[in-house]
Design a protein around this motif. Structure first.
Motif, PDB file in Angstrom:
ATOM      1  N   GLU A 410       0.834  -1.217   0.000  1.00 37.05           N
ATOM      2  CA  GLU A 410       0.000   0.000   0.000  1.00 37.05           C
ATOM      3  C   GLU A 410       0.865   1.261   0.000  1.00 37.05           C
ATOM      4  O   GLU A 410       0.591   2.225  -0.713  1.00 37.05           O
ATOM      5  CB  GLU A 410      -0.922   0.009   1.229  1.00 37.05           C
ATOM      6  N   GLU A 411       1.934   1.219   0.813  1.00 39.17           N
ATOM      7  CA  GLU A 411       2.833   2.385   0.910  1.00 39.17           C
ATOM      8  C   GLU A 411       3.410   2.731  -0.475  1.00 39.17           C
ATOM      9  O   GLU A 411       3.501   3.898  -0.858  1.00 39.17           O
ATOM     10  CB  GLU A 411       3.961   2.053   1.895  1.00 39.17           C
ATOM     11  N   VAL A 412       3.769   1.688  -1.230  1.00 42.94           N
ATOM     12  CA  VAL A 412       4.314   1.894  -2.574  1.00 42.94           C
ATOM     13  C   VAL A 412       3.233   2.397  -3.535  1.00 42.94           C
ATOM     14  O   VAL A 412       3.427   3.367  -4.263  1.00 42.94           O
ATOM     15  CB  VAL A 412       4.968   0.591  -3.105  1.00 42.94           C
ATOM     16  N   LEU A 413       2.070   1.731  -3.518  1.00 39.84           N
ATOM     17  CA  LEU A 413       0.998   2.098  -4.449  1.00 39.84           C
ATOM     18  C   LEU A 413       0.538   3.543  -4.251  1.00 39.84           C
ATOM     19  O   LEU A 413       0.160   4.215  -5.209  1.00 39.84           O
ATOM     20  CB  LEU A 413      -0.203   1.149  -4.316  1.00 39.84           C
ATOM     21  N   ARG A 414       0.574   4.025  -3.001  1.00 41.06           N
ATOM     22  CA  ARG A 414       0.131   5.403  -2.733  1.00 41.06           C
ATOM     23  C   ARG A 414       1.018   6.442  -3.421  1.00 41.06           C
ATOM     24  O   ARG A 414       0.640   7.594  -3.548  1.00 41.06           O
ATOM     25  CB  ARG A 414       0.108   5.679  -1.225  1.00 41.06           C
ATOM     26  N   ASN A 415       2.211   6.015  -3.827  1.00 46.87           N
ATOM     27  CA  ASN A 415       3.104   6.953  -4.525  1.00 46.87           C
ATOM     28  C   ASN A 415       2.806   7.037  -6.029  1.00 46.87           C
ATOM     29  O   ASN A 415       3.408   7.840  -6.726  1.00 46.87           O
ATOM     30  CB  ASN A 415       4.571   6.538  -4.325  1.00 46.87           C
ATOM     31  N   HIS A 416       1.899   6.186  -6.490  1.00 48.76           N
ATOM     32  CA  HIS A 416       1.547   6.229  -7.915  1.00 48.76           C
ATOM     33  C   HIS A 416       0.788   7.527  -8.194  1.00 48.76           C
ATOM     34  O   HIS A 416      -0.119   7.892  -7.436  1.00 48.76           O
ATOM     35  CB  HIS A 416       0.686   5.009  -8.283  1.00 48.76           C
ATOM     36  N   PRO A 417       1.133   8.252  -9.259  1.00 49.25           N
ATOM     37  CA  PRO A 417       0.518   9.564  -9.497  1.00 49.25           C
ATOM     38  C   PRO A 417      -1.005   9.553  -9.649  1.00 49.25           C
ATOM     39  O   PRO A 417      -1.653  10.560  -9.398  1.00 49.25           O
ATOM     40  CB  PRO A 417       1.189  10.040 -10.801  1.00 49.25           C
ATOM     41  N   LEU A 450      -4.766  -2.412 -15.138  1.00 43.34           N
ATOM     42  CA  LEU A 450      -3.952  -3.365 -14.381  1.00 43.34           C
ATOM     43  C   LEU A 450      -2.558  -3.475 -15.010  1.00 43.34           C
ATOM     44  O   LEU A 450      -1.549  -3.475 -14.298  1.00 43.34           O
ATOM     45  CB  LEU A 450      -4.644  -4.741 -14.354  1.00 43.34           C
ATOM     46  N   GLU A 451      -2.509  -3.511 -16.348  1.00 45.65           N
ATOM     47  CA  GLU A 451      -1.219  -3.678 -17.032  1.00 45.65           C
ATOM     48  C   GLU A 451      -0.267  -2.524 -16.699  1.00 45.65           C
ATOM     49  O   GLU A 451       0.891  -2.746 -16.353  1.00 45.65           O
ATOM     50  CB  GLU A 451      -1.405  -3.750 -18.566  1.00 45.65           C
ATOM     51  N   SER A 452      -0.791  -1.290 -16.806  1.00 47.22           N
ATOM     52  CA  SER A 452       0.111  -0.147 -16.570  1.00 47.22           C
ATOM     53  C   SER A 452       0.534  -0.089 -15.095  1.00 47.22           C
ATOM     54  O   SER A 452       1.675   0.239 -14.780  1.00 47.22           O
ATOM     55  CB  SER A 452      -0.544   1.168 -17.008  1.00 47.22           C
ATOM     56  N   LEU A 453      -0.395  -0.447 -14.179  1.00 48.85           N
ATOM     57  CA  LEU A 453      -0.037  -0.451 -12.753  1.00 48.85           C
ATOM     58  C   LEU A 453       1.039  -1.506 -12.487  1.00 48.85           C
ATOM     59  O   LEU A 453       2.026  -1.236 -11.791  1.00 48.85           O
ATOM     60  CB  LEU A 453      -1.263  -0.740 -11.883  1.00 48.85           C
ATOM     61  N   ARG A 454       0.862  -2.688 -13.080  1.00 51.33           N
ATOM     62  CA  ARG A 454       1.831  -3.769 -12.825  1.00 51.33           C
ATOM     63  C   ARG A 454       3.221  -3.414 -13.341  1.00 51.33           C
ATOM     64  O   ARG A 454       4.221  -3.633 -12.662  1.00 51.33           O
ATOM     65  CB  ARG A 454       1.354  -5.088 -13.467  1.00 51.33           C
ATOM     66  N   SER A 455       3.282  -2.827 -14.538  1.00 54.54           N
ATOM     67  CA  SER A 455       4.626  -2.501 -15.058  1.00 54.54           C
ATOM     68  C   SER A 455       5.273  -1.407 -14.202  1.00 54.54           C
ATOM     69  O   SER A 455       6.483  -1.433 -13.967  1.00 54.54           O
ATOM     70  CB  SER A 455       4.570  -2.124 -16.533  1.00 54.54           C
TER      71      SER A 455
END
Length: 494
Positions: A410-417, A450-455
């Motif tokens: 979650e900590e990492v995902l929250r940094n996604h723009p 999902l694809e763009s998030l995973r990459s």
């Protein structure tokens, strides 16, 4: 004997204890009104002898006077949640075996029918109070004092019973660690059916002879106005409140922002707890307020156990070290101590640890091991500081033989723009045991596949930690304390 909380209040007689929209109330006011309430509750008996008294009153002077009145009459206080629907209120009232209900008039319509149906004494805070004061019973510190219902992420909530002695231990530990004094002034914005609001803020303040400003409900603008006055010394909140305060700050004029920042600068301590504090929230708040939020760790059953230091280095993502009077250890699945820097379950021993789950001896017995309370939380000690990895159940995902921390992902995902908020859970899967899945709240006008998030995520996380399924939602399901309810997230993702 008189309860130490009462004896201490007598020393602060003329000092202001509580400030609300309705005005300021002294410790003397609190002592007098609570003795009137105690007299009314006793109604010709000498001692309530641990009868449970459920009460539903908004934050304010009446709430505190009622809580103290129940204690002084020898009763057990069972605070109810002001936002709970009738079935949840009824569950608590029936489960604790309350003999009476005290309600603010605004809750009469929801509570009177319950009292009538279960043949319980029903009292409104607007009812006249007696002028003559009864002789109040002597209260032993080992008596039951409070029953709080756990947020119950699994099954029905359990009633956590603390004694007067447990409460004293929880409070004095924090007063020592955070150096509370009678010159402190704190703003109270937290729910009052939960340990954070009742113990860490309200009871610590009153034990210290400090002033407690109580808001009947949270409002970001009202909170900022109080902070801008520049006379507060302490502030404690949950991460969701800090997020709302940041949003209000960002929408303010630059002149107003300066005044907000100046108000924060006058405080000596700001604390965050009850849920993990995202690093980006901590950093934003530090820019706005100049405060590196003090994170601590506790739970309803134990009070507070770990805390970053009042003075000295605090580390983001860590909850510090054991508080005064508290012993903490980490153990593996066999109950053996884990070697340094190895994850283990947090177990706690202290005079603040609760007495029992109400009328649930099996659950109580199951949660203790050789006198240590088993928290069900996983942590690791790094450089002397504890880092919480999550619940052993919902926040630890076992996927393809790996143990993965949902909080770390979650900590990492929250940094996604594109991502505003997220909740990561394990969803049962025949091949992997559990699949890593995520419910996401996106920033306005953003889209995400999902694809763009995973990459993107694979560049920051081991591949087995990267979500294999996502669900875009308007908001995450939360309980009354603002904690995300992970079982509901799992249902959504199924």
């Amino acid at each position: 004997m008189n309860l130490p909380l009462i004896t201490r209040a007598e020393e602060h007689n003329e000092r202001t204890a509580i400030i609300t929209d309705a005005g300021a109330f002294t410790y003397q006011d609190l002592l007098y009104f609570s003795s009137q309430i105690a007299t009314s509750l006793l109604q010709n008996v000498e001692d309530l002898a641990e009868q449970r008294v459920a009460f539903l009153i908004p934050a304010g002077f009446e709430y505190v006077a009622t809580q103290w009145g129940i204690w002084r009459a020898g009763g057990v206080a069972v605070p109810l949640c002001i936002v709970h629907p009738r079935p949840e209120l009824e569950y608590v009232i029936k489960n604790c075996g309350a003999s009476m209900i005290i309600a603010h008039p605004q809750f009469e319509d929801i509570l009177r029918p319950i009292a009538t149906e279960h043949n319980l004494r029903f009292i409104l805070t607007s009812d006249p109070l007696p002028n003559h004061l009864a002789r109040l019973p002597k209260i032993d510190m080992t008596r039951r004092a409070l029953i709080l219902y756990t947020s119950g992420t699994t099954g029905k909530p359990k009633g956590v019973v603390t004694t007067h002695h447990n409460i004293q231990a929880q409070v004095t530990s924090l007063i020592t660690a955070w150096e509370w004094t009678s010159s402190d002034r704190i703003l109270h914005v937290l729910p009052l059916h939960h340990i954070h609001g009742i113990i860490n803020v309200l009871t610590c303040a009153l034990w210290a002879g400090a002033e407690c400003y109580m808001l009947s409900k949270f409002d970001a603008e009202v909170v900022w106005n109080r902070i801008c006055n520049g006379d507060l010394t302490l502030f404690m909140a949950v991460p969701t409140i800090y997020v709302k305060l940041i949003a209000a700050w960002e929408n303010a004029s630059s002149e107003r922002q300066q005044s907000m920042t100046a108000g924060c600068a006058k405080m000596r301590l700001m604390v965050s707890g009850s849920a993990a504090l995202p690093v980006q929230v901590l950093e934003k708040w530090q820019k706005i307020s100049g405060h590196f939020l003090l994170e601590r760790y506790g739970m309803t059953e134990i009070g507070m156990a770990l805390s970053n230091p009042l003075h000295g280095q605090r580390h983001s993502g860590y909850v510090g070290q054991p508080l005064p009077q508290v012993e903490v250890r980490l153990v593996d699945e066999n109950g053996e101590l884990v070697p340094p820097e190895t994850p283990g379950e947090i177990q706690v021993k202290s005079p603040g640890v609760f007495l029992e789950y109400w009328q649930n001896p099996q659950a109580t017995a199951k949660t203790f091991q050789d006198g240590w309370f088993c928290t069900g939380d996983l942590a690791v000690v790094e450089n002397g500081n504890y880092r919480i990895l999550g619940r052993m159940s919902v926040d630890i995902i076992k996927t393809g033989g790996y143990k993965v921390s949902a909080l770390e992902i979650e900590e990492v995902l929250r940094n996604h723009p594109d991502i505003q908020e997220c909740a990561v859970v394990g969803v049962a899967d025949a091949e992997w045991g559990e699949r890593v899945c995520a419910a996401l709240v996106l920033h306005p006008q953003r889209q995400l596949t999902l694809e763009s998030l995973r990459s993107w995520a694979k560049e920051q996380l081991a591949v087995y930690k990267v979500p294999t399924k996502i669900l875009i939602v308007e908001e995450l399901p939360r309980n009354a304390m603002g904690k995300v309810t992970k079982p509901k997230v799992v249902e959504l993702l199924r």
